[in-house]
Design an enzyme around this catalytic site. Structure first.
Site, mmCIF file in Angstrom:
data_model
loop_
_atom_site.group_PDB
_atom_site.id
_atom_site.type_symbol
_atom_site.label_atom_id
_atom_site.label_comp_id
_atom_site.label_asym_id
_atom_site.label_seq_id
_atom_site.Cartn_x
_atom_site.Cartn_y
_atom_site.Cartn_z
ATOM 1 N N GLU A 95 0.812 -1.207 0.000
ATOM 2 C CA GLU A 95 0.000 0.000 0.000
ATOM 3 C C GLU A 95 0.844 1.254 0.000
ATOM 4 O O GLU A 95 2.008 1.252 0.381
ATOM 5 C CB GLU A 95 -0.947 0.012 1.191
ATOM 6 C CG GLU A 95 -0.248 0.139 2.521
ATOM 7 C CD GLU A 95 -1.254 0.278 3.656
ATOM 8 O OE1 GLU A 95 -2.189 -0.525 3.723
ATOM 9 O OE2 GLU A 95 -1.098 1.205 4.457
ATOM 10 N N CYS A 108 3.563 8.374 0.901
ATOM 11 C CA CYS A 108 4.229 7.341 1.704
ATOM 12 C C CYS A 108 4.247 6.053 0.893
ATOM 13 O O CYS A 108 3.201 5.599 0.446
ATOM 14 C CB CYS A 108 3.459 7.144 3.003
ATOM 15 S SG CYS A 108 4.095 5.794 4.012
ATOM 16 N N CYS A 115 7.675 -7.499 5.736
ATOM 17 C CA CYS A 115 8.949 -7.071 6.321
ATOM 18 C C CYS A 115 9.459 -8.192 7.202
ATOM 19 O O CYS A 115 8.688 -8.846 7.895
ATOM 20 C CB CYS A 115 8.759 -5.796 7.155
ATOM 21 S SG CYS A 115 10.305 -5.186 7.896
ATOM 22 N N CYS A 119 9.194 -6.436 14.234
ATOM 23 C CA CYS A 119 8.848 -5.558 15.360
ATOM 24 C C CYS A 119 7.427 -5.919 15.824
ATOM 25 O O CYS A 119 6.494 -5.928 15.021
ATOM 26 C CB CYS A 119 8.925 -4.087 14.939
ATOM 27 S SG CYS A 119 10.515 -3.646 14.189
ATOM 28 N N CYS A 122 4.102 -3.836 15.070
ATOM 29 C CA CYS A 122 3.871 -3.421 13.687
ATOM 30 C C CYS A 122 3.156 -4.518 12.904
ATOM 31 O O CYS A 122 3.593 -5.669 12.920
ATOM 32 C CB CYS A 122 5.214 -3.093 13.039
ATOM 33 S SG CYS A 122 5.146 -2.898 11.253
ATOM 34 N N GLU A 171 11.280 -2.661 5.192
ATOM 35 C CA GLU A 171 12.484 -1.986 5.682
ATOM 36 C C GLU A 171 13.304 -1.590 4.450
ATOM 37 O O GLU A 171 13.923 -2.440 3.805
ATOM 38 C CB GLU A 171 13.259 -2.946 6.601
ATOM 39 C CG GLU A 171 14.682 -2.536 6.912
ATOM 40 C CD GLU A 171 14.832 -1.104 7.442
ATOM 41 O OE1 GLU A 171 13.993 -0.654 8.238
ATOM 42 O OE2 GLU A 171 15.792 -0.434 7.038
ATOM 43 N N LEU A 228 13.715 4.485 16.573
ATOM 44 C CA LEU A 228 14.435 4.103 17.791
ATOM 45 C C LEU A 228 13.498 3.395 18.777
ATOM 46 O O LEU A 228 13.769 2.293 19.217
ATOM 47 C CB LEU A 228 15.069 5.348 18.422
ATOM 48 C CG LEU A 228 16.173 5.061 19.437
ATOM 49 C CD1 LEU A 228 17.387 4.435 18.765
ATOM 50 C CD2 LEU A 228 16.589 6.333 20.183
ATOM 51 N N HIS A 229 12.430 4.044 19.154
ATOM 52 C CA HIS A 229 11.371 3.481 20.008
ATOM 53 C C HIS A 229 11.771 3.188 21.449
ATOM 54 O O HIS A 229 10.897 2.881 22.270
ATOM 55 C CB HIS A 229 10.729 2.238 19.389
ATOM 56 C CG HIS A 229 10.202 2.444 18.006
ATOM 57 N ND1 HIS A 229 9.427 3.525 17.666
ATOM 58 C CD2 HIS A 229 10.353 1.729 16.862
ATOM 59 C CE1 HIS A 229 9.118 3.458 16.382
ATOM 60 N NE2 HIS A 229 9.669 2.377 15.862
ATOM 61 N N ASN A 303 -0.457 3.048 17.109
ATOM 62 C CA ASN A 303 -1.713 2.661 16.471
ATOM 63 C C ASN A 303 -1.831 1.156 16.697
ATOM 64 O O ASN A 303 -1.107 0.394 16.073
ATOM 65 C CB ASN A 303 -1.617 3.000 14.983
ATOM 66 C CG ASN A 303 -2.948 2.898 14.287
ATOM 67 O OD1 ASN A 303 -3.989 2.877 14.922
ATOM 68 N ND2 ASN A 303 -2.909 2.825 12.979
ATOM 69 N N CYS A 346 -9.932 -0.039 7.752
ATOM 70 C CA CYS A 346 -9.295 -1.192 7.142
ATOM 71 C C CYS A 346 -8.371 -1.904 8.100
ATOM 72 O O CYS A 346 -7.668 -2.809 7.732
ATOM 73 C CB CYS A 346 -8.545 -0.767 5.894
ATOM 74 S SG CYS A 346 -7.320 0.463 6.238
HETATM 75 N N1 SAH Z 1 10.783 -0.335 8.357
HETATM 76 C C1 SAH Z 1 11.018 1.068 8.452
HETATM 77 C C2 SAH Z 1 10.044 1.898 7.649
HETATM 78 C C3 SAH Z 1 8.605 1.468 7.688
HETATM 79 S S1 SAH Z 1 7.849 1.604 9.249
HETATM 80 C C4 SAH Z 1 11.036 1.484 9.907
HETATM 81 O O1 SAH Z 1 10.694 0.675 10.755
HETATM 82 O O2 SAH Z 1 11.461 2.597 10.170
HETATM 83 C C5 SAH Z 1 7.531 3.368 9.363
HETATM 84 C C6 SAH Z 1 7.297 3.851 10.777
HETATM 85 O O3 SAH Z 1 6.037 3.384 11.318
HETATM 86 C C7 SAH Z 1 8.358 3.330 11.741
HETATM 87 O O4 SAH Z 1 8.822 4.391 12.557
HETATM 88 C C8 SAH Z 1 7.590 2.301 12.533
HETATM 89 O O5 SAH Z 1 8.211 2.043 13.749
HETATM 90 C C9 SAH Z 1 6.230 2.929 12.639
HETATM 91 N N2 SAH Z 1 5.176 1.994 13.049
HETATM 92 C C10 SAH Z 1 5.038 0.696 12.735
HETATM 93 N N3 SAH Z 1 3.948 0.166 13.318
HETATM 94 C C11 SAH Z 1 3.369 1.139 14.031
HETATM 95 C C12 SAH Z 1 2.213 1.206 14.866
HETATM 96 N N4 SAH Z 1 1.439 0.142 15.062
HETATM 97 N N5 SAH Z 1 1.918 2.391 15.447
HETATM 98 C C13 SAH Z 1 2.710 3.472 15.243
HETATM 99 N N6 SAH Z 1 3.797 3.479 14.457
HETATM 100 C C14 SAH Z 1 4.147 2.316 13.865
HETATM 101 FE FE1 SF4 Z 2 9.534 -3.748 9.512
HETATM 102 FE FE2 SF4 Z 2 9.506 -1.153 10.147
HETATM 103 FE FE3 SF4 Z 2 7.446 -2.763 10.795
HETATM 104 FE FE4 SF4 Z 2 9.752 -3.041 12.086
HETATM 105 S S1 SF4 Z 2 8.408 -1.234 12.092
HETATM 106 S S2 SF4 Z 2 8.503 -4.711 11.245
HETATM 107 S S3 SF4 Z 2 11.198 -2.619 10.448
HETATM 108 S S4 SF4 Z 2 8.101 -2.204 8.727
#
Ligand code: SAH
Ligand code: SF4
Length: 373
Positions: A95, A108, A115, A119, A122, A171, A228-229, A303, A346
């Site tokens: 998407e 975006c 991926c 994480c 995600c 990623e 970073l998180h 989210n 969605c």
């Molecule tokens: N893989 C790369 C780019 C795609 S993710 C990365 O991790 O940076 C893009 C952003 O969305 C990242 O900062 C990721 O940590 C964040 N993200 C992923 N899932 C999320 C969620 N459930 N709520 C908020 N942000 C989220």
């Molecule tokens: Fe992949 Fe980015 Fe999601 Fe982590 S946050 S699983 S690196 S898309």
């Protein structure tokens, strides 16, 4: 893993000329095809009236195959936010999201189908990696966005996509070669590419240190965002499993070297998760790690993914976190929640913001979205 068909956006201009020559045509035909695609956003033979009718279909079949088929489209914010779900030639789904603002249009894009980084917060991470996107599949998302800019209800000052964030599925630095190819096509001026400024691109990474260093050596001026998180390895090992390989200190070192080489402020992404990474001491630790650095913190209210035990921080806790980070003299913003309605609709799109206080970015493919077929 099946290979997507070859497309001119996989090749540089010299490669396209060679491909056209191999088909028995004059090299300048490659430039004509490229201009149609990158300046008129078309891949339809009938539109190519400057090409002899007898060769249009062949050239288009060979160099402009359809890579994306629209599977579904969702809009919200009066049409200003538009999420597009695409089916690729092998059935994989990705998407992209188009966000119109009064002064700019941000797109975006996804860099991979799925991926492999895992994480746990995600949705994409849960589904695992299907495959890398080709450079042309990445570029095609932006070209589709360019077409879409001209439709919809919200007029904008710019009639073109002005900003691109690699914050969709995947990623980007794990698909390095195709990422660089896509960046070249997106930023090289026509007929080589779309001619979008490198400075308007943001590559978001989970922190693959060798790839960040390689990107530094490319001498590009794209913005780097580091997800970073957590400021400590204990929490980050859980939230970002790849941290077990490259830890916080090493990731930040690579980020500072990138900032030094490019002169560009690195964006530190931090999804605030209730009682997991939102404690005051973590805000202070984050602030102290970033103090005096060319950095900016983007806090993202989590989210929640379907079925997740985690949720966003309480508002008071979020405010305290912002206050403490800012107290170290570090620039910090909270992303807006654009697109929440279509997330809800969605299952999983986290609309986000990069850049200054209202610069958008976004993401999120949805596990719920994917079984639509
Ligand atoms: N893989 C790369 C780019 C795609 S993710 C990365 O991790 O940076 C893009 C952003 O969305 C990242 O900062 C990721 O940590 C964040 N993200 C992923 N899932 C999320 C969620 N459930 N709520 C908020 N942000 C989220
Ligand atoms: Fe992949 Fe980015 Fe999601 Fe982590 S946050 S699983 S690196 S898309």
């Amino acid at each position: 893993m099946t290979h997507p068909p070859r497309h001119l956006a996989d090749l540089d201009l010299a490669g396209r000329r060679a491909a056209v020559t191999a088909l028995g045509e004059k090299p300048f035909r490659a430039d004509q095809l490229s201009r149609h695609y990158f300046t008129r956003y078309t891949d339809t033979p009938e539109d190519m009236t400057d090409l002899p009718a007898g060769i249009r279909a062949t050239l288009c079949d060979e160099l402009l195959p359809r890579l994306l088929t629209s599977e579904r489209e969702l809009t919200c914010d009066d049409g200003a936010t538009r999420k597009m779900l695409w089916r690729l030639h092998d059935g994989a789904l990705v998407e992209s999201v188009l966000m119109k603002y009064p002064d700019r249009v941000t797109m975006c894009v996804s860099s991979q189908a799925g991926c492999g980084m895992g994480c746990p917060f995600c949705a994409t991470g849960q589904a695992g990696l299907t495959r890398n996107l080709s450079a042309a599949e990445i570029v095609a998302q932006v070209v589709a966005g360019e077409r879409a800019v001209h439709t919809g209800s919200q007029p904008t000052a710019t009639s073109r996509v002005s900003n691109i964030v690699f914050m969709g599925m995947g990623e980007p630095l794990a698909n390095y070669k195709n990422l660089i190819g896509a960046i070249r096509r997106l930023t090289d001026p026509a007929p080589a590419g779309l001619g979008i400024s490198q400075r308007s691109l943001t590559v978001s990474t989970v922190g693959l240190v060798p790839a960040i260093r390689r990107l530094t050596d490319e001498k590009l001026t794209v913005r780097l965002a580091v997800s970073l998180h957590a400021p400590d390895d204990e929490a980050r090992d859980e939230l970002v499993p790849v941290n077990r390989r490259w830890q916080v200190a090493e990731v930040l070192d690579a980020a500072w070297d990138y900032a030094a080489a490019t002169g560009r402020r690195v964006s530190i992404e931090y999804a605030l998760i209730r009682d997991i990474n939102d404690q005051p001491w973590r805000a202070d630790l984050l602030g102290s790690l970033l103090a005096g650095r060319l950095a900016h913190v983007n806090l993202i209210p989590l989210n929640p993914t379907p079925g997740s035990k985690w949720t966003a921080s309480r508002p008071g806790v979020q405010e305290e976190f912002v206050r403490r980070v800012a107290g170290h003299g570090v620039a910090v913003t909270v992303r807006d929640t654009r697109g929440r309605e279509i997330d809800g609709a969605c299952g999983q799109l986290a609309a986000t913001v990069t850049g200054r206080s209202v610069g958008p970015a976004t993401r999120r493919p949805g596990t719920r979205l994917l079984p639509l077929a």
